[in-house]
Design a protein around this motif. Structure first.
Motif, PDB file in Angstrom:
ATOM      1  N   UNK A  38       0.903  -1.677  -0.203  1.00 28.35           N
ATOM      2  CA  UNK A  38       0.368   0.269   0.082  1.00 28.35           C
ATOM      3  C   UNK A  38       1.290   1.027  -0.064  1.00 28.35           C
ATOM      4  N   UNK A  39       1.841   1.242   0.586  1.00 31.42           N
ATOM      5  CA  UNK A  39       2.563   2.317   0.424  1.00 31.42           C
ATOM      6  C   UNK A  39       3.335   2.549  -0.981  1.00 31.42           C
ATOM      7  N   UNK A  40       4.322   1.150  -1.209  1.00 33.55           N
ATOM      8  CA  UNK A  40       4.736   1.295  -2.520  1.00 33.55           C
ATOM      9  C   UNK A  40       4.480   2.134  -3.475  1.00 33.55           C
ATOM     10  N   UNK A  49      -1.739 -15.107   0.658  1.00 33.63           N
ATOM     11  CA  UNK A  49      -2.605 -13.719   2.231  1.00 33.63           C
ATOM     12  C   UNK A  49      -3.283 -14.360   2.843  1.00 33.63           C
ATOM     13  N   UNK A  50      -2.850 -14.011   4.316  1.00 30.67           N
ATOM     14  CA  UNK A  50      -3.851 -15.227   4.743  1.00 30.67           C
ATOM     15  C   UNK A  50      -5.284 -13.671   5.050  1.00 30.67           C
ATOM     16  N   UNK A  51      -6.355 -14.515   4.642  1.00 32.19           N
ATOM     17  CA  UNK A  51      -7.564 -13.284   4.869  1.00 32.19           C
ATOM     18  C   UNK A  51      -8.587 -13.834   6.221  1.00 32.19           C
ATOM     19  N   UNK A  52      -7.403 -13.736   7.516  1.00 35.07           N
ATOM     20  CA  UNK A  52      -8.049 -13.207   8.742  1.00 35.07           C
ATOM     21  C   UNK A  52      -8.661 -12.039   8.672  1.00 35.07           C
ATOM     22  N   UNK A  53      -9.310 -11.812   9.981  1.00 34.46           N
ATOM     23  CA  UNK A  53      -9.964 -10.347  10.054  1.00 34.46           C
ATOM     24  C   UNK A  53      -8.815  -9.516  10.564  1.00 34.46           C
ATOM     25  N   UNK A  54      -7.969  -9.902  11.059  1.00 34.77           N
ATOM     26  CA  UNK A  54      -6.921  -8.983  11.594  1.00 34.77           C
ATOM     27  C   UNK A  54      -6.171  -8.434  10.130  1.00 34.77           C
ATOM     28  N   UNK A  55      -5.473  -9.308   8.975  1.00 31.96           N
ATOM     29  CA  UNK A  55      -5.514  -9.228   8.117  1.00 31.96           C
ATOM     30  C   UNK A  55      -5.998  -8.570   7.320  1.00 31.96           C
ATOM     31  N   UNK A  56      -6.884  -8.456   7.027  1.00 30.62           N
ATOM     32  CA  UNK A  56      -8.452  -7.602   6.420  1.00 30.62           C
ATOM     33  C   UNK A  56      -8.897  -6.202   7.081  1.00 30.62           C
ATOM     34  N   UNK A  57      -8.127  -6.426   8.603  1.00 28.25           N
ATOM     35  CA  UNK A  57      -8.131  -5.145   8.535  1.00 28.25           C
ATOM     36  C   UNK A  57      -7.444  -4.000   8.573  1.00 28.25           C
ATOM     37  N   UNK A  58      -5.864  -4.762   8.739  1.00 30.93           N
ATOM     38  CA  UNK A  58      -4.476  -3.738   7.947  1.00 30.93           C
ATOM     39  C   UNK A  58      -5.262  -3.375   5.494  1.00 30.93           C
ATOM     40  N   UNK A  59      -5.400  -4.271   5.767  1.00 27.06           N
ATOM     41  CA  UNK A  59      -5.735  -3.601   4.213  1.00 27.06           C
ATOM     42  C   UNK A  59      -6.719  -2.685   3.941  1.00 27.06           C
ATOM     43  N   UNK A  60      -8.063  -2.793   4.794  1.00 29.58           N
ATOM     44  CA  UNK A  60      -8.864  -1.844   5.275  1.00 29.58           C
ATOM     45  C   UNK A  60      -8.480  -0.129   5.064  1.00 29.58           C
ATOM     46  N   UNK A  61      -7.258  -0.666   6.372  1.00 26.68           N
ATOM     47  CA  UNK A  61      -7.099   0.394   6.779  1.00 26.68           C
ATOM     48  C   UNK A  61      -5.771   1.023   5.555  1.00 26.68           C
ATOM     49  N   UNK A  62      -4.732   0.839   4.804  1.00 23.62           N
ATOM     50  CA  UNK A  62      -4.205   0.804   3.930  1.00 23.62           C
ATOM     51  C   UNK A  62      -5.302   1.698   3.088  1.00 23.62           C
ATOM     52  N   UNK A  63      -6.701   0.762   2.407  1.00 25.61           N
ATOM     53  CA  UNK A  63      -7.154   1.819   1.871  1.00 25.61           C
ATOM     54  C   UNK A  63      -7.560   2.902   2.677  1.00 25.61           C
ATOM     55  N   UNK A  65      -6.248   5.072   3.505  1.00 29.65           N
ATOM     56  CA  UNK A  65      -5.114   6.240   3.720  1.00 29.65           C
ATOM     57  C   UNK A  65      -4.837   5.931   1.970  1.00 29.65           C
ATOM     58  N   UNK A  66      -5.001   5.774   1.052  1.00 34.10           N
ATOM     59  CA  UNK A  66      -5.066   6.054  -0.001  1.00 34.10           C
ATOM     60  C   UNK A  66      -4.844   4.372  -0.946  1.00 34.10           C
ATOM     61  N   UNK A  67      -4.627   3.041  -0.562  1.00 33.68           N
ATOM     62  CA  UNK A  67      -4.045   2.894  -1.352  1.00 33.68           C
ATOM     63  C   UNK A  67      -4.983   2.514  -2.028  1.00 33.68           C
ATOM     64  N   UNK A  68      -5.450   1.549  -3.213  1.00 30.12           N
ATOM     65  CA  UNK A  68      -6.289   0.561  -3.957  1.00 30.12           C
ATOM     66  C   UNK A  68      -5.880  -0.735  -4.272  1.00 30.12           C
ATOM     67  N   UNK A  69      -6.803  -1.383  -3.345  1.00 27.63           N
ATOM     68  CA  UNK A  69      -6.521  -3.119  -2.930  1.00 27.63           C
ATOM     69  C   UNK A  69      -8.367  -3.843  -3.530  1.00 27.63           C
TER      70      UNK A  69
END
Ligand code: S3P
Length: 452
Positions: A38-40, A49-63, A65-69
Motif C-alpha cells: 500500500x505504501x510502495x 495471503x492470510x484472509x483472517x480478520x486481523x489482516x483484512x483490517x490492515x488492508x482496510x486501513x491502507x485503503x 490512507x489511499x492505497x487501492x486494494x
C-alpha cells in the motif's frame, strides 16, 4: 466481524489424525504485504495471503490512507501511494483484535503531519501502546491516548520527523518494526538496536521493496538496523508461505493423538519462527522436515508429523522470541509429556491478545493439569496418555478474546480422556479461519455448540 455473540466449542478424544494439509499464509508477512504494498509506488501482487480478520483490517486501513486494494482470483492486487504519500484517514482506523496491524500502522502513519486515530476491540484496547508511542514521541509525534497509553490513540506528526537511534527495551518485533516504519517518512538514518533478535520480516521485506536498510550483528548477537528515510519503495510480487504459528495447532494435535500421521505443506521455516519445532523435537517429537527450499527469500519446508511419546524439558529462555506465540500450545503438549516441562522468560505473554500466562494456567488447571504459574514462568507436570485430563462436567476454558487460547485448548481435547470446552471460538477467525474445517478433515472431533 466476530465480536459480540460468543460461540463455545468442544473437542473430544479423536481417532488417529491423518492427511495432508496446507496452512493459510503467515500472519506477520500478510500484514506487512498489505502495508508495504500500500505504501510502495506501483503494483504489488500477493498470493497466499492470510484472509483472517486481523489482516483484512490492515488492508482496510491502507485503503483508508489511499492505497487501492482488490482481489483478482487468488491474487490480491495493491496499487500503492508511494513512500511519503499516505492520505489522512477520514475516520478512525479500526484494527479489531490485531496488535501487529495497529502498532505497525502507528509507526507507518504516526509521523505524518496530520491526525490519525486508532481503535480496536476490548482485547486490543486493554493492551499497552506506550512501547510504540514512546519512540514516536521522541521522533516528534504528538500523542493523545487513553489512560496508561491505551487505545483510542490519536497521533499527529511534526512537519518533519526526527530520526532517532532506539534501543528496543523488550523483545518485540512490533516495536522494532514500528520505529523502522516511522523511519520511512523521516529524513536521514533511523537506527534500531535490537539486543535480542526477533522475527525479521520487516527488515527482509523492506529490503525486498528497495529500501536502503542494513543490519549489522555484533559478537554478542546485538543487531543494529539502519534505515535511510524517504527512499523509494517499489511494488513487488509476494507469495506468502504458510504460517508456522497456525501450523503449531495441527502439528501438536498430530503428536498427541495416537496413530496420527499428518503432512503439513509449505510452512515458513524462518529461524526466528521455528523455536517450537526445535523444542518439540527435543521432547521426542517425530517431525520430519522435508523438501526444504527457498521461496521469495524465505526458508520453506513440508513437515511430516507422527504421534509421539513426549518427555518434559526445560525450554531455553533465549528461545522465547522464536516461539513467543507458541507457548500456549506447547503448554498443552507438555500436559501430555512424561515429566516436567519448565518455560521461563515469558513476561511478554502477559501483554498478548490476553494475559496468556494466566489464561493458559487457568485453562490447564480447569482440565486437570498440575501446573505452576510464576511471574514470568510456567511449569507443567505432564500425564502421558492424557488420563483424567479434560473436564467431565463440561466447564469451559475462558479464552479472553484470544484466538490462540481457543485453538490450544481445542487441541488439548482431542487427546484428553474427557472433552475440553472453550467459551468462545469466534476469535479463531482473526488468524486461522479454516481451523475448524482443516482439523475436521484430519479427523478431529470438534463441535461448535453455541449459537450461530
Ligand atoms: C508479531 C510480533 C510478535 C507476535 C505477533 C506478531 C509481528 O509480537 O507475538 O503475533 O508480526 O511483528 P511482539 O512484537 O509483541 O512480540
Amino acid at each position: 466481524m466476530s465480536h459480540g455473540v460468543k460461540r463455545p466449542a468442544t473437542a473430544r478424544k479423536s481417532e488417529n489424525l491423518n492427511g495432508t494439509v496446507r496452512i493459510p499464509g503467515d500472519k506477520s508477512i500478510s500484514h506487512r504485504s498489505f502495508m508495504f504494498g500500500g505504501l510502495a509506488s506501483g503494483q504489488t501482487r500477493i498470493t497466499g495471503l492470510l484472509e483472517g480478520e486481523d489482516v483484512i483490517n490492515t488492508g482496510r486501513a491502507m485503503q483508508a490512507m489511499g492505497a487501492r486494494v482488490r482481489k483478482d482470483g487468488d491474487t490480491w492486487i495493491i496499487d500503492g501511494v508511494g513512500n511519503g504519500a499516505l492520505l489522512a484517514p477520514e475516520a478512525p482506523l479500526d484494527f479489531g483484535n490485531a496488535g501487529t496491524g495497529c502498532r505497525l500502522t502507528m509507526g507507518l502513519v504516526g509521523v505524518y503531519d496530520f491526525d490519525s486515530t486508532f481503535i480496536g476491540d476490548a482485547s486490543l484496547t486493554s493492551r499497552p501502546m506506550g512501547r510504540v508511542l514512546n519512540p514516536l514521541r521522541e521522533m516528534g509525534v504528538q500523542v493523545k491516548a487513553a489512560e496508561g497509553d491505551r487505545l483510542p490513540v490519536t497521533l499527529r506528526g511534526p512537519k518533519t520527523a526526527n530520526p532517532i537511534t532506539y534501543r528496543v527495551p523488550m523483545a518485540s518485533a512490533q516495536v522494532k518494526s514500528a520505529v523502522l516504519l516511522a523511519g520511512l517518512n523521516t529524513p536521514g538514518i533511523t537506527t534500531v538496536i535490537e539486543p535480542v533478535m526477533t522475527r525479521d520480516h520487516t527488515e527482509k521485506m523492506l529490503q525486498g521493496f528497495g529500501a536502503n536498510l542494513t543490519v549489522e550483528t555484533d559478537a554478542d548477537g546485538v543487531r543494529t538496523i539502519r534505515l535511510e528515510g524517504r527512499g523509494t519503495l517499489t511494488g513487488q510480487t509476494i507469495d506468502v508461505p504458510g504460517d508456522p504459528s497456525s501450523t503449531a495447532f495441527p502439528l501438536v494435535a498430530a503428536l498427541l493423538v495416537p496413530g496420527s500421521d499428518v503432512t503439513i505443506l509449505n510452512v515458513l521455516m524462518n529461524p526466528t519462527r521455528t523455536g517450537l519445532i526445535l523444542t518439540l523435537q527435543e521432547m521426542g517429537a517425530h517431525i520430519d522436515v522435508l523438501n526444504t527450499r527457498l521461496a521469495g527469500g524465505e526458508d520453506v519446508a513440508d513437515l511430516r508429523v507422527r504421534s509421539s511419546e513426549l518427555k518434559g524439558v526445560t525450554v531455553p529462555e533465549d528461545r522465547a522470541p522464536s516461539m513467543i506465540d507458541e507457548y500456549p500450545v506447547l503448554a498443552v503438549a507438555a500436559a501430555f509429556a512424561d515429566g516436567v516441562t519448565i518455560m521461563n522468560g515469558l513476561e511478554e505473554l502477559r501483554v498478548k491478545e490476553s494475559d496468556r500466562l494466566a489464561a493458559v494456567a487457568s485453562g490447564l488447571k480447569l482440565n486437570g493439569v498440575d501446573c505452576d504459574e510464576g511471574e514470568s514462568s510456567l511449569l507443567v507436570r505432564g500425564r502421558p496418555g492424557g488420563k483424567e485430563l479434560g473436564n467431565p462436567a463440561g466447564a469451559a476454558v475462558t479464552t479472553f478474546l484470544d484466538h490462540r487460547i481457543a485453538m490450544s485448548f481445542l487441541v488439548m481435547g482431542l487427546a484428553s480422556e474427557h472433552p475440553v470446552t472453550v467459551d468462545d471460538a469466534t476469535m479463531i477467525a482473526t488468524s486461522f479461519p479454516e481451523f475448524m474445517d482443516l482439523m475436521a478433515g484430519l479427523g478431529a472431533q470438534i463441535d461448535g455448540n453455541g449459537p450461530a
